[in-house]
Design a protein around this motif. Structure first.
Motif, PDB file in Angstrom:
ATOM      1  N   THR A  50       7.470 -19.080  -2.413  1.00  0.00           N
ATOM      2  CA  THR A  50       6.825 -18.210  -3.176  1.00  0.00           C
ATOM      3  C   THR A  50       5.393 -18.428  -3.986  1.00  0.00           C
ATOM      4  O   THR A  50       5.970 -20.044  -4.599  1.00  0.00           O
ATOM      5  N   THR A  51       4.899 -18.237  -3.731  1.00  0.00           N
ATOM      6  CA  THR A  51       3.494 -18.137  -5.242  1.00  0.00           C
ATOM      7  C   THR A  51       3.460 -17.631  -6.218  1.00  0.00           C
ATOM      8  O   THR A  51       2.129 -17.128  -6.728  1.00  0.00           O
ATOM      9  N   GLU A  52       4.068 -16.495  -6.448  1.00  0.00           N
ATOM     10  CA  GLU A  52       3.916 -15.287  -8.034  1.00  0.00           C
ATOM     11  C   GLU A  52       3.751 -16.477  -8.589  1.00  0.00           C
ATOM     12  O   GLU A  52       4.857 -17.264  -9.380  1.00  0.00           O
ATOM     13  N   ALA A  53       2.660 -15.884 -10.077  1.00  0.00           N
ATOM     14  CA  ALA A  53       3.319 -16.544 -11.046  1.00  0.00           C
ATOM     15  C   ALA A  53       3.960 -16.812 -11.656  1.00  0.00           C
ATOM     16  O   ALA A  53       4.825 -15.560 -11.730  1.00  0.00           O
ATOM     17  N   GLY A  54       4.642 -17.538 -12.243  1.00  0.00           N
ATOM     18  CA  GLY A  54       5.051 -17.657 -13.644  1.00  0.00           C
ATOM     19  C   GLY A  54       6.938 -17.934 -12.950  1.00  0.00           C
ATOM     20  O   GLY A  54       7.887 -17.558 -13.517  1.00  0.00           O
TER      21      GLY A  54
END
Lengths: 384, 332
Positions: free
Chosen positions: A309-313
């Motif tokens: 995943t590249t979702e921030a945080g």
């Protein structure tokens, strides 16, 4: 004659030591969270006022040792609320828990892996529970930290490929360019890297290697497995064993439940373009990026974790552990106990209560509501 | 005798009738106790066999498929994994004995023939106490206290004696294990654990040397050391061998200490200063059991069966050696 007596003494000592060893695993749970228990007891008694009925008798579950610490707190709290009820959770391991659940000897199982369709476990669940079968419900999420021991360094940035190369013996020195290039301004010592892994089969290893396999772009040449795949580095028994080795030797790096790594340096892993340190919030975010993988209808809340995943945080190196329950119980009393207990553990209070003891990341309120709704449905279907 | 003669006409038995009932009861009880051992042994063997049967009879490919710690892609099968473990078990236990036996004989001789009597009894008591320490305590002490002390010494061995195959360094890094969690550490801790067994049994045997033999040797002008060589060792040899085998039995089966001290791995490596090369059967079972599935448990029990057989063979060999020697020693 003398020889025989000595042999007896030796045998007695061996038995003693074995039983001590057996105790030690569970003792470590009880030791460090009397305060958590006390705090959690308050919330439990508050809740007791709005719980309409009180339970008695026994409720048995078994399964993953991952959930053991949290389960300890949940059991204590729920039993305070229902003094006549005894809840047992036998941390025999995920596989053992699923087997015990499927042959009907326990009411629910805790498991790091969802039921497997390939292995026929859903079919077995139909035999055990009736036509509706069984479902997986997420109950326990915990971040795994990549921890290290370097004097004066608390945090390092690494991407998955670097971590994979270190744990596969490709990068052998802390001053290696691959590490230095991601950590400008940090003075890395010219010191050999000593990699530390678990010697026993564990859910932590399985999730960590799954992360390496998925996220490292092929730098990790092994499949996800509960057993450490290569013969490199050092190994310790259990989370505490790994942490003890890292703590006592400089230049070591290993992986362990984040709650156990205080005082050690911790790696921030690369997610998208940022580096994210392990945290409960990051772990919860990672689960929202996961794809549903339930086989048994909408109630089956199994997930396929997306470690890339590249979702921030989001922090993708997590353990996700389920409880496995029947969609319908023959015995209404059993159903009432199982669902009420698990509704408590899935609730925001329950999830928060175990944080101090287990270091888990509480389920998001959406997911928590979803799990509770499924459990209410099970209770209704079982005629509670 | 005189009593029976005096009572004259009436014949009085030497033992009252009640006594012989008690006698029978006692004979029966002790026979039952003795046969109970056999029953337990048979039960253990039967348990191991029946539980291990599913894994032993299952097709190797399917077994590799269903058990995560058997990796067919690395050319492993259950037999191969067990082979590595048997090698590790025997290597570590043998090294432990090589260290412990000479030390134990020295301790036993000191207590039986050199030390002043008061010191000897105190020392003997303390050594017996060592045997009472739980192995998990040895494991904790070894991993937290002893190993950090040993590691610099291993570094020294690796640097200056690295040409000797046992002390070879890692070819890629050129160093030995940085933590000291290696087979030699496990052997050292096991050695400390078996010293009390070997030394206390040897001590008892040495103490039983006939005084006449010793005095005869001394009278012929032997020094104390010559007396020990001529009178004590020949007499005690079978006892010492028995004691050593008893120690070996413990070293082979020891779980916790090895489990807590060793960084495990599977290989036929003689490099006892490198980590991740060895493991023992008992420690492997302890590590894999908690998360094993049904067939995995069966395979682990098959390994337990292998350990059971090894220990049985060791004990039979010991018996045989002792019985062969006893004719010459005069110990009977």
């Amino acid at each position: 004659m003398k020889i025989a007596t000595r042999a007896g003494a030796v045998a007695a000592a061996a038995v003693l030591s074995l039983s001590l060893a057996a105790c030690s695993a569970s003792n470590e749970v009880a030791a460090d969270d009397s305060s958590a228990d006390a705090a959690a007891t308050d919330t439990a008694t508050d809740e007791a006022t709005d719980a309409a009925m009180s339970f008695s008798g026994e409720l048995n579950g078994s399964g993953a040792s991952t959930q053991e610490k949290a389960m300890e707190v949940w059991r204590a709290n729920f039993q305070t609320e229902n003094p006549d009820l005894t809840i047992n959770y036998d941390p025999v391991g995920s596989g053992g828990g699923r087997t015990a659940f499927l042959d009907g000897s326990v009411s629910w199982a805790g498991s790091d892996a969802a039921l497997s369709e390939e292995d026929g476990e859903y079919d077995a669940a139909v035999d055990r529970c009736g036509d509706a079968g069984a479902v997986n419900l997420p109950m326990y999420i915990s971040p795994i930290a990549v921890a290290f021991n370097l004097e004066g360094i608390d945090s390092l940035n690494m991407d998955a490929a670097t971590i994979a190369a270190i744990f596969d013996g490709e990068i052998t020195n802390w001053s290696d360019d691959a590490i230095a290039s991601q950590n400008e301004g940090v003075e890395l010592p010219d010191l050999a890297i000593t990699m530390v892994h678990r010697s026993d089969e564990s859910g932590t290893t399985k999730n960590f290697t799954d992360y390496l396999e998925q996220a490292s772009d092929g730098a990790w040449g092994y499949e996800a497995s509960g057993d450490w795949p290569n013969d490199l580095g050092e190994s310790g028994q259990g989370t505490s064993g790994v942490v003890q080795i890292i703590t006592s030797t400089e230049g070591t790096i290993g992986y362990a439940d984040h709650s156990q790594t205080s005082g050690l340096g911790v790696v921030s892993v690369k997610v998208g373009d940022e580096y994210v340190a392990p945290s409960a919030d990051g772990a919860a975010l990672a689960l929202t990026a996961a794809t549903p993988a339930g086989v048994n209808g909408d109630d089956d809340l199994a997930y396929e974790l997306d470690r890339t995943t590249t979702e921030a945080g989001a922090y993708p190196v997590i353990v996700l552990s389920y409880v496995i329950v029947c969609e319908q119980y023959d015995d209404a009393d059993e159903a009432a106990k199982v669902t009420s207990f698990l509704e408590y553990t899935a609730s925001q209070e329950g999830q928060a209560a175990s944080v101090d003891a287990a270091g888990n990341a509480p389920l998001s309120s959406d997911l928590s509501d979803q799990v509770i709704a499924v459990l209410e449905g099970i209770a209704a279907a079982s005629g509670v | 005798m005189t009593v029976t003669e005096k009572s004259g006409a009436e014949k009085v038995e030497l033992t009252a009738h009640r006594r012989s009932v008690a006698n029978g009861v006692f004979t029966g009880a002790s026979a039952a106790a003795a046969s109970l051992i056999l029953v337990v042994l048979a039960a253990v063997a039967a348990f191991l066999l029946t539980e291990a049967w599913p894994a032993l009879t299952m097709d190797a490919a399917e077994l590799g498929d269903r058990i995560s710690w058997i990796k067919p892609e690395d050319g492993q099968s259950l037999i191969q994994v067990t082979g590595y473990l048997v090698f590790g078990t025997v290597l570590i236990a043998t090294m432990a004995l090589l260290i412990a036996t000479p030390l134990s004989i020295g301790i036993a001789l000191f207590i039986s023939h050199y030390a002043p009597r008061r010191l000897a009894s105190g020392l003997g008591y303390i050594i017996d106490l060592l045997a009472a320490i739980p192995s998990v305590v040895y494991g904790l002490w070894g991993s937290i206290v002893l190993i950090p002390v040993l590691q610099p010494f291993y570094d020294f061995l690796g640097t200056y004696l690295g040409w000797f195959p046992l002390f070879a360094t890692d070819p890629t890094t050129g160093t030995v294990s940085a933590t000291g969690r290696v087979a030699l550490s496990a052997s050292l801790v096991l050695a400390i654990m078996v010293i009390p067994i070997i030394s206390s049994v040897s001590r008892e045997v040495f103490l039983q040397t006939p005084k006449l033999h010793e005095e005869a040797a001394l009278a012929m002008g032997a020094t104390r050391w010559e007396m020990i060589r001529m009178a004590v060792f020949p007499f005690g040899r079978s006892g010492v061998i028995g004691a050593t085998m008893l120690g070996l039995g413990r070293a082979l089966g020891e779980t916790m200490a090895v489990y807590m001290i060793l960084s495990v791995g599977l290989s036929y490596s003689w490099n006892v200063l490198l980590s991740g090369k060895h493991n023992t059967i008992a420690s492997y079972i302890a590590g894999q059991f908690p998360e094993a599935n049904a067939i995995g448990v069966s395979a682990l029990i098959a390994m337990g069966l292998a350990l059971f057989i090894i220990t049985l063979l060791v004990n039979m060999a010991a018996r045989w050696i002792v019985s062969r020697r006893s004719e010459f020693s005069g110990a009977n």
